[in-house]
Design an enzyme around this catalytic site. Structure first.
Site, PDB file in Angstrom:
ATOM      1  CG  HIS A  82      -0.033 -35.711   6.133  1.00 25.25           C
ATOM      2  ND1 HIS A  82       1.331 -35.844   5.990  1.00 25.25           N
ATOM      3  CD2 HIS A  82      -0.332 -34.440   5.785  1.00 25.25           C
ATOM      4  CE1 HIS A  82       1.830 -34.695   5.555  1.00 25.25           C
ATOM      5  NE2 HIS A  82       0.836 -33.824   5.427  1.00 25.25           N
ATOM      6  CG  ASP A 161       5.679 -33.458  -3.342  1.00 21.28           C
ATOM      7  OD1 ASP A 161       4.990 -32.476  -3.661  1.00 21.28           O
ATOM      8  OD2 ASP A 161       6.151 -33.614  -2.204  1.00 21.28           O
ATOM      9  NE  ARG A 168       3.360 -26.069  -4.950  1.00 23.33           N
ATOM     10  CZ  ARG A 168       2.974 -26.803  -3.900  1.00 23.33           C
ATOM     11  NH1 ARG A 168       3.433 -28.024  -3.738  1.00 23.33           N
ATOM     12  NH2 ARG A 168       2.123 -26.340  -3.028  1.00 23.33           N
ATOM     13  CB  SER A 183       2.278 -31.308  -2.641  1.00 20.57           C
ATOM     14  OG  SER A 183       3.357 -31.442  -1.774  1.00 20.57           O
ATOM     15  CE  LYS A 187       4.682 -34.768   0.383  1.00 20.77           C
ATOM     16  NZ  LYS A 187       5.200 -33.449   0.608  1.00 20.77           N
TER      17      LYS A 187
HETATM   18  N1  URA Z   1       3.082 -29.885   2.689  1.00 18.46           N
HETATM   19  C1  URA Z   1       3.397 -30.561   1.581  1.00 18.46           C
HETATM   20  O1  URA Z   1       3.898 -31.689   1.656  1.00 18.46           O
HETATM   21  N2  URA Z   1       3.172 -29.989   0.391  1.00 18.46           N
HETATM   22  C2  URA Z   1       2.621 -28.759   0.252  1.00 18.46           C
HETATM   23  O2  URA Z   1       2.424 -28.295  -0.865  1.00 18.46           O
HETATM   24  C3  URA Z   1       2.287 -28.062   1.422  1.00 18.46           C
HETATM   25  C4  URA Z   1       2.529 -28.657   2.639  1.00 18.46           C
END
Ligand code: URA
Length: 434
Positions: A82, A161, A168, A183, A187
């Site tokens: 990621h 999320d 947010r 967050s 995932k």
């Molecule tokens: N990428 C994400 O998936 N979440 C965040 O809070 C910031 C960047």
């Protein structure tokens, strides 16, 4: 339990229990906790922070708020990667076939681009016929048969999320370390891989502008992953200028193909070698960094990484011949040379601005529903630290619309800062953590 009491507890600096965090995430996902209460909670967390245990519990609650992918039908260690994102970040396109060619199974979920940042899924669609909307069954079959598959994120993966991120975004609570870490990791955990390698960006084009903040975020995510039983590594890498030279979907695919032929830009190749080495070690096929680098060099030199990309493209319905004949990729009708207006060292290329230039040309999405033009974008010819004379070509703009090209040219010239003194060179890799 009442959400009001939890907000007050956090506002006063208290520590939320696992049960309280579950109550709040389950209630918010189900719609019984309204946005205004969750907004207040996010702001309380923003100011009061969360400890390690709270951050882990928040991550797990979000990861389990929807579907989780069961990859047990795939033999061996499944490795995911990621990136916290940036401009010209086509890493997954070159890195995943390199790693799969070395024998590590890649089962990856990727996203689309929004705003000035690109997404792997859009870039892959530059291959005519390519589909990322495949069923989980085919995704698993492809990983078992050819060692690699990439699918678009399903809407039911970590829905908490999705809701929280949107909240947010409009309540000035994005840039909190625990909230970002939970967050991203929610995932990744829901996507089911055994090992996760993180590419945490630092610099003007990254979430974490300061190096120490990027290291802190990397550590926080490593801790969450390890506590959740995953094998973890993280690389902190530069995003102070675009990665490589190409910015724009098909143009980035072409650069990734060049890299798989051993002809890629130095910074991008180095990042792929570093992340790839971590993935080979996490995947258990290399015992140390030197061995991993040798393996990756071999699969580039003997052509098997390029072949793996062709197999992967074909398995998902795309035209494999494009890998060998990149001139088949979507092409823009016009190419404009953008020339330096004065002599000197390039001191800075404002990353986000180059991303916005590609967006202006039609290469990015203003809203989730926008159609994108895969052919347009920018290919930089000069990067930070280079010396240029007045009239030297700084970049090429690939365009289909004259007005958009003119707007892009103005902005691109303004993104280059040229001066008499050379800036201190920044490394591509700031550090590796495990
Ligand atoms: N990428 C994400 O998936 N979440 C965040 O809070 C910031 C960047």
């Amino acid at each position: 339990m009442r959400m009001y009491d939890l907000i007050m507890k956090k506002r006063n600096g208290g520590i939320l229990s696992k049960e309280e965090i579950r109550f709040m995430i389950e209630g918010y996902t189900a719609g019984s906790i309204p946005d205004y209460q969750m907004s207040a909670m996010m702001m309380a967390i923003y100011f009061r922070g969360m400890n390690e245990e709270e951050t882990l519990q928040l991550t797990m609650a979000m990861a389990e708020s929807g579907d989780t992918l069961d990859l047990s039908a795939i033999e061996g260690i499944k490795v995911d990667k990621h990136s916290t994102g940036g401009v010209g970040d086509k890493t997954s396109l070159a890195l995943t076939p390199m790693v799969a060619a070395c024998g590590v199974k890649i089962a990856k979920m990727s996203g689309r681009g929004l705003g000035h940042t690109g997404g792997t899924i859009d870039k892959l669609e530059s291959f005519n016929g390519f589909s990322t909307g495949i069923e989980t069954r085919d995704f698993i079959k492809n990983v078992n048969e050819i060692g690699i598959s990439i699918m678009g994120q399903t809407k039911d993966l970590a829905p908490a999320d999705k809701l929280l991120y949107a909240l947010r975004d409009v309540t000035a609570t994005v840039d909190n370390m625990s909230l970002i870490a939970s967050s991203i990791m929610s995932k990744k955990l829901a996507a089911g891989a055994d090992a996760i390698v993180l590419d945490v960006k630092t610099g003007s084009g990254a979430f974490m502008k300061a190096e120490e903040d990027a290291f802190a975020l990397a550590k926080e995510m490593l801790t969450i992953g390890k506590n959740a039983g995953r094998s973890m590594m993280a690389v902190v890498s530069d995003m102070d200028q675009p990665l490589g030279y190409a910015v724009g979907n098909a143009l980035e695919v072409k650069e990734a193909i060049d890299t798989l032929k051993g002809q890629g830009p130095a910074d991008f190749t180095e990042l792929c070698m570093t992340l790839g080495s971590c993935m080979l070690m996490a995947g258990g096929v290399a015992s140390d960094y030197e061995q991993a680098r040798e393996m990756l060099k071999d699969v580039i030199e003997n052509g098997s990484a390029l072949e793996k990309l062709a197999d992967f493209v074909e398995a998902q319905g795309g035209d494999r011949q494009t890998v060998y004949e990149p001139e088949r990729l979507p092409k823009a009708t016009g190419i404009l040379e953008v020339k330096a207006q004065k002599e000197g060292f390039i001191r800075k290329i404002i990353c986000d601005e180059v991303g916005i230039c590609s967006l202006i040309l039609g290469g990015g999405r203003e809203t989730k529903e926008s159609e994108i033009d895969l052919s347009v974008g920018i290919v930089l010819c000069r990067k930070t630290g280079d010396y240029v004379k007045k009239g030297d070509v700084l970049a090429h703009i690939h365009y289909n619309d004259e007005n958009k090209m003119l707007a892009c040219k103005e902005r691109l010239l303004a993104a280059y800062e040229i001066g008499d003194e050379k800036n201190t060179e920044r490394p591509v890799i700031f550090g590796i953590l495990n």
